[in-house]
Design a protein around this motif. Sequence first.
Motif, PDB file in Angstrom:
ATOM      1  N   ASP A 232      40.083  34.348  38.784  1.00  8.28           N
ATOM      2  CA  ASP A 232      38.980  33.651  37.692  1.00  8.28           C
ATOM      3  C   ASP A 232      39.325  32.345  37.745  1.00  8.28           C
ATOM      4  OD1 ASP A 232      37.571  33.432  35.524  1.00  8.28           O
ATOM      5  OD2 ASP A 232      38.957  34.056  34.119  1.00  8.28           O
ATOM      6  N   ALA A 246      43.129  28.240  36.916  1.00  9.72           N
ATOM      7  CA  ALA A 246      42.835  29.649  37.728  1.00  9.72           C
ATOM      8  C   ALA A 246      43.801  30.781  37.407  1.00  9.72           C
ATOM      9  CB  ALA A 246      42.568  29.281  39.165  1.00  9.72           C
ATOM     10  N   SER A 381      35.881  34.353  42.713  1.00  8.55           N
ATOM     11  CA  SER A 381      35.335  33.843  41.256  1.00  8.55           C
ATOM     12  C   SER A 381      33.914  33.745  41.289  1.00  8.55           C
ATOM     13  CB  SER A 381      35.813  32.530  40.990  1.00  8.55           C
ATOM     14  OG  SER A 381      35.898  32.026  39.542  1.00  8.55           O
ATOM     15  N   GLY A 385      35.109  37.662  39.992  1.00  8.81           N
ATOM     16  CA  GLY A 385      36.532  38.188  40.019  1.00  8.81           C
ATOM     17  C   GLY A 385      36.613  39.430  41.141  1.00  8.81           C
TER      18      GLY A 385
END
Length: 390
Positions: A232, A246, A381, A385
Amino acid sequence: MTIEASKSEQRAPKIRLGMVGGGQGAFIGAVHRMAARLDDHYDLVAGALSSTPEKSLASGRDLGLDPERCYGSFEEMAEKEASRPDGIEAVSIVTPNHVHFAAAKAFLERGIHVICDKPLTSNLEDARKLKEVADKAKALFILTHNYTGYPMVRHARELVQSGELGDIRLVQMEYPQDWLAEPVEQQGAKQAVWRTDPAQSGVGGSTGDIGTHAYNLGCFISGLTLRELAADVHTFVDGRRLDDNAHVMLRFEGGAKGLLWCSQVATGNENGLKVRIYGTKAGIEWTQADPNYLWFTKLGEPKQLITRGGAGAGSAASRVTRIPGGHPEGYLEAFATIYSEAAQAINAAKSGVAVDPAVVYPTVDDGVKGVAFVTACIESSKQNGAWVKV
């Protein structure tokens, strides 16, 4: 290095060193120069220190270099130094990421050893191409993941390799900072401008700048190979073009799991690099803010504090320890360890002998893994994810 080792190693002539980047106002170039000087293995004799000939000359004069060896470009420097009988034997590349590939290639192809700042390149395609060049070259390639030079990091790695932790189950890495909590790049802050520019930095912001350090360190200590990740990646500061935070879940070959957090907007943090590794028999914890100490805990026993230079520190730590315990060693000494390891490898190559197996430094392969990690984080991402193979 230990005092005894340093004395014997200094019998070799100093390595003639050049530098690409690191001119006036540059942070990491000065760090590299201090690291190269600390154990007295190198002489800085040439440089293409800035993006224009005028700035390069001014920066070279500040450092006391011969004006004739202050070059306007790394291309000119590589060509002319390779043709000199007293030309450089190694070069430090300390530019923004997008210059690494072309500069390293120019020197490697001329048989000049390369000591390059991380990440390896700004994109995975260039990283793979540079590996091909490095593998064919008659020169060495050293990547300055400097945190691998800390004595207690070396001891942590030795504990894992000796089986003291048992089978590794969990690897947790974090590297929080707060220096980009505001849009300082929009105010012209030099270090922030290029790090937040995709054209110079690459696809990763915090992931490329500090996430690669945390990832490299976790792999260096644990010895594990990453199989896939789910990330993420986010940009909190309005107008910023690259990520500044992150969270990454990791799956390693063999079944171990990992977590990595990197952030440059974590208010109250400076350079909060930390690694925790847990196995079936024991766990370890190391924090860069207190680097001379390593916590080691066997299952069911009290926590044990192992100190750099103290009882319990193994041979891997002692060979890169310069001063007695209680006198702190830190960031610059760890950086210098990479330069000294590089010097031993370079001198061995010059003499045509095998380098001491104890010598350890990050290679082009570690660099490719780092860029692949960043690339996979961004890809994952973008897929909300999803798990992505590395």
